[in-house]
Motif scaffolding. Sequence first.
Motif, PDB file in Angstrom:
ATOM      1  N   LEU A  28      99.903  28.095  53.557  1.00 22.95           N
ATOM      2  CA  LEU A  28     100.079  26.730  53.087  1.00 22.95           C
ATOM      3  C   LEU A  28      99.704  27.162  51.881  1.00 22.95           C
ATOM      4  CD1 LEU A  28      97.145  25.488  55.442  1.00 22.95           C
ATOM      5  CD2 LEU A  28      99.735  24.555  55.479  1.00 22.95           C
ATOM      6  N   VAL A  29      99.104  27.638  50.717  1.00 27.44           N
ATOM      7  CA  VAL A  29      98.743  27.734  49.377  1.00 27.44           C
ATOM      8  C   VAL A  29     100.582  28.267  49.331  1.00 27.44           C
ATOM      9  CG1 VAL A  29      98.288  29.410  47.910  1.00 27.44           C
ATOM     10  CG2 VAL A  29      96.882  28.697  48.854  1.00 27.44           C
ATOM     11  N   GLY A  30     101.283  28.768  49.798  1.00 28.07           N
ATOM     12  CA  GLY A  30     103.175  29.080  49.264  1.00 28.07           C
ATOM     13  C   GLY A  30     103.097  27.616  49.811  1.00 28.07           C
ATOM     14  N   LEU A  31     103.032  27.020  51.281  1.00 26.26           N
ATOM     15  CA  LEU A  31     104.074  25.867  51.229  1.00 26.26           C
ATOM     16  C   LEU A  31     104.018  24.866  49.606  1.00 26.26           C
ATOM     17  CD1 LEU A  31     105.134  24.008  52.460  1.00 26.26           C
ATOM     18  CD2 LEU A  31     103.631  23.300  53.352  1.00 26.26           C
ATOM     19  N   VAL A  32     102.412  24.651  49.217  1.00 30.02           N
ATOM     20  CA  VAL A  32     102.275  24.030  48.117  1.00 30.02           C
ATOM     21  C   VAL A  32     102.829  24.631  46.720  1.00 30.02           C
ATOM     22  CG1 VAL A  32      99.745  23.277  46.627  1.00 30.02           C
ATOM     23  CG2 VAL A  32     100.060  23.562  49.071  1.00 30.02           C
ATOM     24  N   VAL A  33     102.786  25.981  46.842  1.00 36.97           N
ATOM     25  CA  VAL A  33     103.526  26.290  45.017  1.00 36.97           C
ATOM     26  C   VAL A  33     105.098  26.445  45.399  1.00 36.97           C
ATOM     27  CG1 VAL A  33     103.701  28.163  44.216  1.00 36.97           C
ATOM     28  CG2 VAL A  33     101.688  27.920  44.767  1.00 36.97           C
ATOM     29  N   SER A  34     105.430  25.542  46.360  1.00 39.93           N
ATOM     30  CA  SER A  34     107.040  25.757  46.746  1.00 39.93           C
ATOM     31  C   SER A  34     107.570  24.143  46.150  1.00 39.93           C
ATOM     32  CB  SER A  34     107.196  26.449  47.365  1.00 39.93           C
ATOM     33  OG  SER A  34     107.307  27.787  48.321  1.00 39.93           O
ATOM     34  N   ILE A  35     106.214  23.700  46.358  1.00 38.13           N
ATOM     35  CA  ILE A  35     106.819  22.025  45.974  1.00 38.13           C
ATOM     36  C   ILE A  35     106.452  21.613  44.365  1.00 38.13           C
ATOM     37  CG2 ILE A  35     105.633  20.314  46.260  1.00 38.13           C
ATOM     38  CD1 ILE A  35     105.559  20.327  49.617  1.00 38.13           C
ATOM     39  N   PHE A  36     105.116  22.374  44.238  1.00 36.72           N
ATOM     40  CA  PHE A  36     104.502  22.967  42.491  1.00 36.72           C
ATOM     41  C   PHE A  36     106.158  22.882  41.597  1.00 36.72           C
ATOM     42  CE2 PHE A  36     103.689  24.475  38.641  1.00 36.72           C
ATOM     43  CZ  PHE A  36     102.934  23.228  38.036  1.00 36.72           C
ATOM     44  N   GLU A  44     109.299  30.648  39.157  1.00 35.54           N
ATOM     45  CA  GLU A  44     108.642  32.333  38.046  1.00 35.54           C
ATOM     46  C   GLU A  44     107.768  32.971  39.379  1.00 35.54           C
ATOM     47  OE1 GLU A  44     107.451  35.198  36.087  1.00 35.54           O
ATOM     48  OE2 GLU A  44     108.163  32.922  35.802  1.00 35.54           O
ATOM     49  N   GLN A  45     108.683  33.846  39.658  1.00 41.32           N
ATOM     50  CA  GLN A  45     108.296  34.992  41.220  1.00 41.32           C
ATOM     51  C   GLN A  45     106.726  34.586  41.256  1.00 41.32           C
ATOM     52  OE1 GLN A  45     109.927  35.427  43.700  1.00 41.32           O
ATOM     53  NE2 GLN A  45     112.034  35.075  42.237  1.00 41.32           N
ATOM     54  N   THR A  46     105.865  35.290  39.927  1.00 41.87           N
ATOM     55  CA  THR A  46     104.658  35.456  40.221  1.00 41.87           C
ATOM     56  C   THR A  46     103.911  33.991  40.178  1.00 41.87           C
ATOM     57  OG1 THR A  46     104.662  35.106  37.892  1.00 41.87           O
ATOM     58  CG2 THR A  46     105.062  37.293  38.793  1.00 41.87           C
ATOM     59  N   LEU A  47     104.103  33.019  39.918  1.00 41.84           N
ATOM     60  CA  LEU A  47     104.131  31.578  40.662  1.00 41.84           C
ATOM     61  C   LEU A  47     103.912  31.095  41.744  1.00 41.84           C
ATOM     62  CD1 LEU A  47     102.707  28.891  38.781  1.00 41.84           C
ATOM     63  CD2 LEU A  47     104.638  27.913  39.352  1.00 41.84           C
ATOM     64  N   SER A  48     104.352  32.192  42.244  1.00 51.27           N
ATOM     65  CA  SER A  48     104.681  31.994  44.181  1.00 51.27           C
ATOM     66  C   SER A  48     104.056  33.147  44.268  1.00 51.27           C
ATOM     67  CB  SER A  48     106.393  31.772  44.250  1.00 51.27           C
ATOM     68  OG  SER A  48     106.710  33.015  44.620  1.00 51.27           O
ATOM     69  N   PHE A  49     103.824  34.306  43.925  1.00 50.43           N
ATOM     70  CA  PHE A  49     103.366  35.196  44.227  1.00 50.43           C
ATOM     71  C   PHE A  49     101.823  35.571  44.834  1.00 50.43           C
ATOM     72  CE2 PHE A  49     102.055  39.918  44.170  1.00 50.43           C
ATOM     73  CZ  PHE A  49     102.146  40.550  45.323  1.00 50.43           C
ATOM     74  N   LEU A  50     101.450  35.277  42.716  1.00 46.66           N
ATOM     75  CA  LEU A  50     100.143  35.625  43.131  1.00 46.66           C
ATOM     76  C   LEU A  50      98.791  34.587  43.455  1.00 46.66           C
ATOM     77  CD1 LEU A  50      98.395  37.606  40.259  1.00 46.66           C
ATOM     78  CD2 LEU A  50      98.501  35.323  39.049  1.00 46.66           C
TER      79      LEU A  50
END
Length: 87
Positions: A28-36, A44-50
């Motif tokens: 769910l957090v990955g989905l929200v970050v991907s939409i953002f 940015e890769q770290t924005l989706s991983f961290l």
Amino acid sequence: MDTAGEIMSGAIMLVLIISVVAIVPSLLVGLVVSIFQATTQINEQTLSFLPRLVVTLLVLVVAGKWMLIKLSDFTIEIFHQAARLVG
């Protein structure tokens, strides 16, 4: 043969439940970050991983005791069943 099937189905269900508890918040957090990222066009890769890493660690801290209790209860039940079958 029936007992082995019951043990295996119980083990698979337990693994699925514990996995879902650990994985779904990260998804769910990955989905929200991907939409953002899609709306702001930030790649940015770290924005989706961290954030996913942090949420997964928090879930393990919060639900870790429950997971261990479930696993130990299942293991104890298997040993009790084995003792009943042998003796």
